[in-house]
Design an enzyme around this catalytic site. Structure first.
Site, PDB file in Angstrom:
ATOM      1  N   ASP A   1       0.915  -1.157   0.026  1.00  0.00           N
ATOM      2  CA  ASP A   1      -0.064   0.140   0.007  1.00  0.00           C
ATOM      3  C   ASP A   1       0.900   1.332   0.003  1.00  0.00           C
ATOM      4  O   ASP A   1       1.589   1.484   0.959  1.00  0.00           O
ATOM      5  CB  ASP A   1      -0.847   0.044   1.363  1.00  0.00           C
ATOM      6  CG  ASP A   1      -1.839   1.186   1.393  1.00  0.00           C
ATOM      7  OD1 ASP A   1      -2.938   1.024   0.724  1.00  0.00           O
ATOM      8  OD2 ASP A   1      -1.450   2.298   1.771  1.00  0.00           O
TER       9      ASP A   1
ATOM     10  N   TYR B   1       3.282   9.803  -0.576  1.00  0.00           N
ATOM     11  CA  TYR B   1       4.173   9.152   0.101  1.00  0.00           C
ATOM     12  C   TYR B   1       5.712   9.220  -0.584  1.00  0.00           C
ATOM     13  O   TYR B   1       6.624   9.169   0.164  1.00  0.00           O
ATOM     14  CB  TYR B   1       4.106   7.724   0.283  1.00  0.00           C
ATOM     15  CG  TYR B   1       2.753   7.394   0.979  1.00  0.00           C
ATOM     16  CD1 TYR B   1       1.799   8.239   1.784  1.00  0.00           C
ATOM     17  CD2 TYR B   1       2.386   6.041   0.902  1.00  0.00           C
ATOM     18  CE1 TYR B   1       0.733   8.051   2.276  1.00  0.00           C
ATOM     19  CE2 TYR B   1       1.075   5.513   1.530  1.00  0.00           C
ATOM     20  CZ  TYR B   1       0.405   6.647   2.617  1.00  0.00           C
ATOM     21  OH  TYR B   1      -0.671   6.061   2.935  1.00  0.00           O
TER      22      TYR B   1
ATOM     23  N   HIS C   1      -7.400   9.371  -2.472  1.00  0.00           N
ATOM     24  CA  HIS C   1      -6.879   9.435  -1.029  1.00  0.00           C
ATOM     25  C   HIS C   1      -7.780  10.304  -0.173  1.00  0.00           C
ATOM     26  O   HIS C   1      -7.602   9.869   1.130  1.00  0.00           O
ATOM     27  CB  HIS C   1      -5.525  10.178  -1.138  1.00  0.00           C
ATOM     28  CG  HIS C   1      -4.418   9.628  -0.106  1.00  0.00           C
ATOM     29  ND1 HIS C   1      -2.975   9.677  -0.294  1.00  0.00           N
ATOM     30  CD2 HIS C   1      -4.618   8.968   1.074  1.00  0.00           C
ATOM     31  CE1 HIS C   1      -2.387   9.059   0.855  1.00  0.00           C
ATOM     32  NE2 HIS C   1      -3.463   8.662   1.483  1.00  0.00           N
TER      33      HIS C   1
ATOM     34  N   SER D   1     -10.440   6.512  -0.175  1.00  0.00           N
ATOM     35  CA  SER D   1      -9.840   6.383   1.195  1.00  0.00           C
ATOM     36  C   SER D   1     -10.494   7.576   1.990  1.00  0.00           C
ATOM     37  O   SER D   1     -10.418   8.739   1.434  1.00  0.00           O
ATOM     38  CB  SER D   1      -8.179   6.420   1.036  1.00  0.00           C
ATOM     39  OG  SER D   1      -7.727   6.486   2.181  1.00  0.00           O
TER      40      SER D   1
ATOM     41  N   GLN E   1     -10.662   2.810   2.541  1.00  0.00           N
ATOM     42  CA  GLN E   1      -9.689   2.808   3.510  1.00  0.00           C
ATOM     43  C   GLN E   1      -9.797   3.905   4.520  1.00  0.00           C
ATOM     44  O   GLN E   1      -9.783   5.153   4.112  1.00  0.00           O
ATOM     45  CB  GLN E   1      -8.347   2.724   2.732  1.00  0.00           C
ATOM     46  CG  GLN E   1      -7.118   2.402   3.668  1.00  0.00           C
ATOM     47  CD  GLN E   1      -5.659   2.457   2.889  1.00  0.00           C
ATOM     48  OE1 GLN E   1      -5.035   3.255   3.355  1.00  0.00           O
ATOM     49  NE2 GLN E   1      -5.497   1.801   1.968  1.00  0.00           N
TER      50      GLN E   1
ATOM     51  N   THR F   1      -0.771  -2.103   8.058  1.00  0.00           N
ATOM     52  CA  THR F   1       0.076  -1.906   8.928  1.00  0.00           C
ATOM     53  C   THR F   1       1.416  -1.954   8.550  1.00  0.00           C
ATOM     54  O   THR F   1       1.695  -2.540   7.377  1.00  0.00           O
ATOM     55  CB  THR F   1      -0.137  -2.696  10.179  1.00  0.00           C
ATOM     56  OG1 THR F   1       0.433  -2.526  11.395  1.00  0.00           O
ATOM     57  CG2 THR F   1      -0.098  -4.120   9.899  1.00  0.00           C
TER      58      THR F   1
ATOM     59  N   LYS G   1      10.779  -4.445  12.059  1.00  0.00           N
ATOM     60  CA  LYS G   1      11.308  -5.633  12.300  1.00  0.00           C
ATOM     61  C   LYS G   1      10.715  -6.608  11.811  1.00  0.00           C
ATOM     62  O   LYS G   1       9.653  -6.993  11.816  1.00  0.00           O
ATOM     63  CB  LYS G   1      11.149  -5.363  14.029  1.00  0.00           C
ATOM     64  CG  LYS G   1      11.772  -4.191  14.621  1.00  0.00           C
ATOM     65  CD  LYS G   1      11.232  -4.191  16.189  1.00  0.00           C
ATOM     66  CE  LYS G   1      12.215  -3.151  16.985  1.00  0.00           C
ATOM     67  NZ  LYS G   1      11.824  -2.948  18.229  1.00  0.00           N
TER      68      LYS G   1
ATOM     69  N   ARG H   1       8.366  -9.056  14.085  1.00  0.00           N
ATOM     70  CA  ARG H   1       7.019  -8.339  14.236  1.00  0.00           C
ATOM     71  C   ARG H   1       6.296  -8.517  13.034  1.00  0.00           C
ATOM     72  O   ARG H   1       4.934  -8.871  13.288  1.00  0.00           O
ATOM     73  CB  ARG H   1       7.298  -6.977  14.719  1.00  0.00           C
ATOM     74  CG  ARG H   1       5.820  -6.155  14.963  1.00  0.00           C
ATOM     75  CD  ARG H   1       6.032  -4.893  15.529  1.00  0.00           C
ATOM     76  NE  ARG H   1       6.674  -4.974  16.917  1.00  0.00           N
ATOM     77  CZ  ARG H   1       7.126  -4.028  17.548  1.00  0.00           C
ATOM     78  NH1 ARG H   1       7.225  -2.889  16.949  1.00  0.00           N
ATOM     79  NH2 ARG H   1       7.630  -4.273  18.911  1.00  0.00           N
TER      80      ARG H   1
END
Length: 275
Positions: A46, A51, A107, A137, A159, A233, A237, A240
């Site tokens: 995503d 961005y 967006h 979104s 979204q 999300t 890491k 994770r």
């Protein structure tokens, strides 16, 4: 794979958890972040025009060695530089270095001077075949109702911000989208543990986490899944990220879900009272 694919209202299929690239680059290069996500099986990317990491996303996709059709790519028109939808889409295709985009979103409704006209421009892109699916979104109920007045293609997704502390206020959107067979994508689902720790949600989530022997973030993802949303999300890491994948196997009881809902409502009330 514990996260089953979701069938969209246009017949296309989308992975039911996404790796969001909004915060990539903070501590880890975007290309490395995405490659790491791919390595654990997170194949739903995503990104968005504003961005400013579409080129890096494209490099990661091409260098991954994974067939293009196995990676689901979402990007968004953010009106960056004041560019119109058609021009922005062409730029996104070029930036990503792809022949097509799986899902293209508006967006935010505030970007549209005229929501129906914006949506008609999006429909042209879908009809061209360069975007397999289109959606929105951050659209509220009135925004969606405006869109529906002209829609030949109903958005496949909306979204939105979604976590226990905003759940109750989002219910009208959830209900309308359910009626129209629009999938809810849930961004920032981990806010109760990442940005607002110590709130009323901690107790019920902690109880479930201890019973299942998993971290609290996995419980929140399982809660989002139980609400029939697609979580968006990220993490830098790898362990994770593997946990996020594993969270797809978790099953919460109705009592677990109710307790988390109630904790979220208490937190929302507390925040309102503090304003």
């Amino acid at each position: 794979m514990p996260w089953e694919s979701v069938k969209l209202n246009d017949g296309n299929v989308m992975p039911s958890i996404a790796y969001g690239t909004w915060r990539t680059g903070k501590g880890q290069p975007p290309i490395d972040s995405l490659k790491q996500a791919f390595s654990v099986g997170l194949l739903h990317v995503d990104t968005a025009q504003n961005y400013t990491n579409e080129p890096e996303a494209g490099i990661a996709i091409r260098e991954s060695g994974i067939p293009r059709e196995q990676i689901f790519v979402t990007t968004k028109w953010s009106r960056l530089g004041g560019l119109d939808i058609a021009t922005s889409f062409k730029n996104s295709l070029k930036n990503l270095g792809l022949d097509y985009i799986d899902l293209y979103l508006i967006h935010g409704a505030e970007l549209c001077d005229d929501i129906p006209k914006c949506w008609q421009e999006m429909e042209k892109i879908k009809d061209s075949g360069l975007a397999k699916s289109i959606g929105v979104s951050n659209f509220e109920v009135p925004d969606l109702e405006q869109l529906f007045t002209v829609a030949k293609h109903i958005p496949v997704v909306n979204q939105i911000l979604f976590h226990p502390y905003v759940y109750k206020e989002q219910v009208p959107i959830l209900e309308l989208c359910a009626k129209k067979d629009i999938v809810i994508e849930a961004y920032s689902p981990l806010i109760p543990v990442t940005k607002r720790p110590g709130g009323p949600v901690d107790k019920p989530v902690g109880v479930v986490a201890r019973r299942l022997g998993v971290p609290m973030d996995q419980v929140l993802l399982a809660w989002a899944k139980a609400k029939w949303t697609v979580p968006v999300t990220m993490s830098t890491k790898k362990e994770r990220l593997q946990g996020y994948v594993d969270a797809g196997d978790l099953v919460l009881t109705p009592e677990d879900i109710t307790a988390i809902d109630e904790g979220g409502e208490k937190g929302a009330r507390a925040k309102m009272n503090a304003v």
